[in-house]
Each structure stands twice: as structure tokens, then as C-alpha cells.
Enzyme design. Sequence first.
Site, mmCIF file in Angstrom:
data_model
loop_
_atom_site.group_PDB
_atom_site.id
_atom_site.type_symbol
_atom_site.label_atom_id
_atom_site.label_comp_id
_atom_site.label_asym_id
_atom_site.label_seq_id
_atom_site.Cartn_x
_atom_site.Cartn_y
_atom_site.Cartn_z
ATOM 1 N N LEU A 87 4.454 4.964 2.495
ATOM 2 C CA LEU A 87 3.730 6.061 3.224
ATOM 3 C C LEU A 87 2.533 5.473 4.095
ATOM 4 O O LEU A 87 2.019 6.327 4.351
ATOM 5 C CB LEU A 87 3.566 7.282 2.362
ATOM 6 C CG LEU A 87 4.809 7.821 1.696
ATOM 7 C CD1 LEU A 87 4.470 9.105 0.831
ATOM 8 C CD2 LEU A 87 5.600 8.315 2.912
ATOM 9 N N ARG A 88 1.890 4.233 3.693
ATOM 10 C CA ARG A 88 1.176 3.560 4.472
ATOM 11 C C ARG A 88 -0.389 4.017 4.167
ATOM 12 O O ARG A 88 -1.326 3.817 4.907
ATOM 13 C CB ARG A 88 1.391 3.635 6.048
ATOM 14 C CG ARG A 88 2.544 3.027 6.349
ATOM 15 C CD ARG A 88 2.693 1.395 5.997
ATOM 16 N NE ARG A 88 3.944 0.943 6.562
ATOM 17 C CZ ARG A 88 4.501 0.095 5.751
ATOM 18 N NH1 ARG A 88 4.321 -0.333 4.538
ATOM 19 N NH2 ARG A 88 5.614 -0.446 6.424
ATOM 20 N N ASP A 178 6.493 -4.677 -4.008
ATOM 21 C CA ASP A 178 7.339 -4.755 -3.069
ATOM 22 C C ASP A 178 6.419 -5.102 -1.858
ATOM 23 O O ASP A 178 5.350 -4.754 -1.398
ATOM 24 C CB ASP A 178 7.962 -3.215 -2.856
ATOM 25 C CG ASP A 178 8.799 -3.379 -1.794
ATOM 26 O OD1 ASP A 178 9.854 -4.191 -1.814
ATOM 27 O OD2 ASP A 178 8.738 -2.777 -0.619
ATOM 28 N N HIS A 205 11.118 -6.897 -5.660
ATOM 29 C CA HIS A 205 11.416 -7.138 -4.283
ATOM 30 C C HIS A 205 11.768 -8.624 -4.517
ATOM 31 O O HIS A 205 11.067 -9.681 -4.496
ATOM 32 C CB HIS A 205 10.124 -7.039 -3.333
ATOM 33 C CG HIS A 205 10.329 -7.663 -2.108
ATOM 34 N ND1 HIS A 205 10.377 -7.176 -0.941
ATOM 35 C CD2 HIS A 205 10.406 -9.195 -1.972
ATOM 36 C CE1 HIS A 205 10.588 -7.987 0.225
ATOM 37 N NE2 HIS A 205 10.575 -9.179 -0.205
ATOM 38 N N HIS A 258 16.246 -2.993 -2.675
ATOM 39 C CA HIS A 258 17.049 -3.244 -1.584
ATOM 40 C C HIS A 258 17.946 -4.357 -1.649
ATOM 41 O O HIS A 258 17.769 -5.572 -0.980
ATOM 42 C CB HIS A 258 16.154 -3.464 -0.185
ATOM 43 C CG HIS A 258 14.857 -3.951 -0.508
ATOM 44 N ND1 HIS A 258 14.849 -5.406 -0.961
ATOM 45 C CD2 HIS A 258 13.525 -3.877 0.072
ATOM 46 C CE1 HIS A 258 13.378 -5.672 -0.998
ATOM 47 N NE2 HIS A 258 12.688 -4.951 -0.468
ATOM 48 N N ASP A 331 13.668 2.381 1.464
ATOM 49 C CA ASP A 331 12.702 1.588 2.170
ATOM 50 C C ASP A 331 12.157 2.096 3.537
ATOM 51 O O ASP A 331 11.929 1.160 4.454
ATOM 52 C CB ASP A 331 13.327 0.203 2.204
ATOM 53 C CG ASP A 331 12.607 -1.274 2.232
ATOM 54 O OD1 ASP A 331 11.308 -0.853 2.466
ATOM 55 O OD2 ASP A 331 12.883 -2.129 2.736
ATOM 56 N N HIS A 335 6.066 1.333 11.297
ATOM 57 C CA HIS A 335 5.197 0.168 11.615
ATOM 58 C C HIS A 335 4.498 0.611 13.127
ATOM 59 O O HIS A 335 5.412 1.485 13.813
ATOM 60 C CB HIS A 335 5.920 -1.067 11.761
ATOM 61 C CG HIS A 335 6.076 -1.819 10.497
ATOM 62 N ND1 HIS A 335 4.908 -2.195 9.735
ATOM 63 C CD2 HIS A 335 7.297 -1.972 9.981
ATOM 64 C CE1 HIS A 335 5.330 -2.757 8.695
ATOM 65 N NE2 HIS A 335 6.735 -2.820 8.666
#
Length: 461
Positions: A87-88, A178, A205, A258, A331, A335
Amino acid sequence: MSGNRTGDAVLTGDAVPTGDAVPAGSAVLIRDVRVYGEGEPTDVLVTGGIVAAIGPDAAAGAGEDAEILDGAGQVLLPGFVDLHTHLREPGREDTETIDSGSAAAALGGYTAVFAMANTSPVADSAVVTDHVWRRGQEVGLVDVHPVGAVTVGLAGEQLAEMATMASGVGRVRMFSDDGHCVHDPLIMRRALEYSSALDVLVAQHAEEPRLTVGSVAHEGPTAARLGLTGWPRAAEESIVARDALLARDAGARVHICHASTAGTVELLKWARSQGISITAEVTPHHLLLDDSRLETYDAVNRVNPPLREASDVEALRRGLAEGVIDCVATDHAPHAEQDKCCEFAAARPGMLGLETALSIVVSTMLRPGLLDWRGVAKVMSERPAEIVGLDDQGRPIEVGEPANLVLVDPDTEWTVHGPELASVANNTPYESMTLPAKVTATVLRGRITARDGKVRPKGDR
Ligand code: NCD
Ligand code: ZN
């Protein structure tokens, strides 16, 4: 961090906010819906945040002010739970915020998401993880569970204060570096030992960094032809195998983020056969796309782990159908345009996923007959909730259960346009693709959070 809107509450040290109180009497009646896509259409009444009645008489209990959702031709499932969302916030609010990401989640049918720790600052302290939880509750569209970093600054050298984060307001239940692999086996071993004592999950990860120096694409004929540096399957599989063994010895459980290769599916099978507590997720993009997409050099297709070969896609689908892979996780990785609209090797890896996940699962798993709707509920809601120990999510749709629900139109189609998605960023790999099935409503603890493609901010009705 986006201001101190949550500051006062933090300082009072109040109990964990448990989401919006449902006003007494507010009710939602879902009419003529097929629960899990099974049996005859029926009515489902939600009051006080719980499923109050199911069946032909359910409508009788709905007051005059009950909101009606027309479920004709639709399928009712438990709200989806995403174990892997970026979610940055804090740090890259130019690409996503807890607000915009929560909207994307609600529109995608999610009632809980786990926000990864690779923010700036890194979520390696309770200050950050508590902020993420509180901000999610303020927005109120989805439960945003913070993921805590395993190591300080994601640097892989020193364990973060897992216990403090686990006992904070945000009650961290999952830890992950991750974006990076916890590659030092001793650090990983310690993390697993602590996680066992704290009863939390470590999500790995899986990427042996010595094998992926400069890697931008799956190592194989396509990358070779295109002149892209390859990322071998062994980079993932060697860590999956190692971590299975470390989990065995620590008597801990480990979760693989993932999963992307056929070999990982085989290793998971083997580890399970040994009684090792290992779980795994697969992303929608690894279920649909393969490295033939790279021909155009469009960096929207750059992602970690990379898109693999068609034979891996096939094995991942089968692994998910058979339960070797436990669940689907998006995932979701927003960006900025300047980080994606550039040379392939210079682009940041990652793709949007929250609003398209269900459609991709329908297209890759349901339509080909690999899963039925019960199976979709299992991989998108029940298993993820179980893996992370959420007791109010992924519950069966039964009277008395929390009303975290999603209504799906299975027969519609829609065309994806990045700018129309709720995320700040636009980097969807499905641009202009027409996909099957759409979420028409999402219900979080009895409150409608999304309906007909629009979110319902907290406070509206
Ligand atoms: C993720 C990101 O952008 O944070 N990128 C990605 O390609 N998947 C990190 C991650 O999930 O590894
Ligand atoms: Zn990752």
C-alpha cells in the site's frame, strides 16, 4: 508518514480499534442470491454486523430502512483476504495510499488485506505498524493488517522487534522482509524460532540473492533471445527447500510468498509429506501470464519473481486446484509512471492486482473447471484467513457469523483501464483486456463498502 491524524488515539493507548460500530437496526438484505453459487437463489439478511438469517423468510426480519442488494444471477462468497498487498504508505504516497489502496481492495471484494513492510520508513517498529492499522480503520473500507519487517530496515542483518510489533495496537500477525529475501540462514532460523513462540507467521520472499544479481526476467530461451539477465528457478526453489528444513527443525511454520515455479510446487508437496508446516500463495499474474509477454519489452510485465514459462503456469494452476498451494494473494505492487515507462531493466518490478484478482481467478481456475465457487472461497478467503489466524474473516456464510461478504456477478465482462482503477498508480498488466466476472458489492462487518464499482466511504449510510 501522512501527518499525525491518528496521533491522539495513539497517545491515549486505548484498546485496539475494532472497526466501525454498526448502528443498531442498520440492515442489508441480499435478495435472490446463490450462496457459494450453489442451490436455489435465496435471501440473506445482515443485521448488527452479522449474518442474521438465510432463506425465504429472511426478508421478514428486515426493517423498512434495510438496504437491498439485488443478488439475482449472482454469487455470494465470504469477503476476500489478501495476504500480500503493497500500500506504499508511509513513503510513496505518489503511487498508493492506505486510502486509495483500501478503495481498490473494497472494489476487488476484499474485506482484509495485509500491507507489506517495505515502506519508507520500513514497518520494522510498532510506530509504523500501529499507524498502518489505525489509518486503515479510519478509512474503514477494509481491515488493513500491518505486516512487520523480519529484520531492521529489511537489511537482513538484525531481527526487528517482532514481539513489540505483535503486541502493539496493530497486532502484527505476519512478518516479512518481502521485496527482499531473509537470505542469511541463521537469521531466518532465529526468526522462525521467535515466530513460533509469538504464534505469528513468517512469510518469505524466496530469492537467493547470489543467483539473481542483475536479474530482470525468467532465465530461459525468451530472456536469452531478448538479451535480458535471467532469474533461475533455483533462486526461488533453493530458498523454499532451505526454509522448509529450517521450519522443520524450529518446529515452526513458514509461508512462501508468490510461488512461481513448477519445482516450488513439487517441493511444497514433499515438505508437506514430511509433516512440515509450510504454506504458500500464488499471484493472479503467475496464474495467467508467462514470459512470452516480454517480447514487447513493456516494463509493465516486469515483476518479482518474474513471469515464468507456460509449463510453470500450468503447474501453479494444478497446485492451487489440489491444495498444494494454499491461496491466491495479489502482490498488488503500485509503481509510479516514471518507474514503469522506462527501459525494461531499469523499471521497478511489480503490478497492480487488487481489482482484477477475482476476474483472473475466474478465468484461470473457475472457467477451466479447476475450482468451483466453493474452491474460490477457499483460496481467496478461508485459507488466507486461517493461515494468518484471523478469526473474523474467511468464515462460512452461516447465521451468526460476521458479515464479511462479497457479491459477484459471474456472467458479466469488463475491460480493464488503468486510469479507471482506484489505485494512484496505473501499472496493470491487464490494460485493455476484457475479463470475466465482477464484484458488485462488498460488505465489511455488515456495512456496504463498495457497490456497483463505487466505494462507500465510512459515514455514508
Ligand atoms: C514488490 C514491490 O514492488 O514492493 N514487487 C514485486 O515485483 N513483486 C516486492 C515483492 O513483492 O517482492
Ligand atoms: Zn516479494
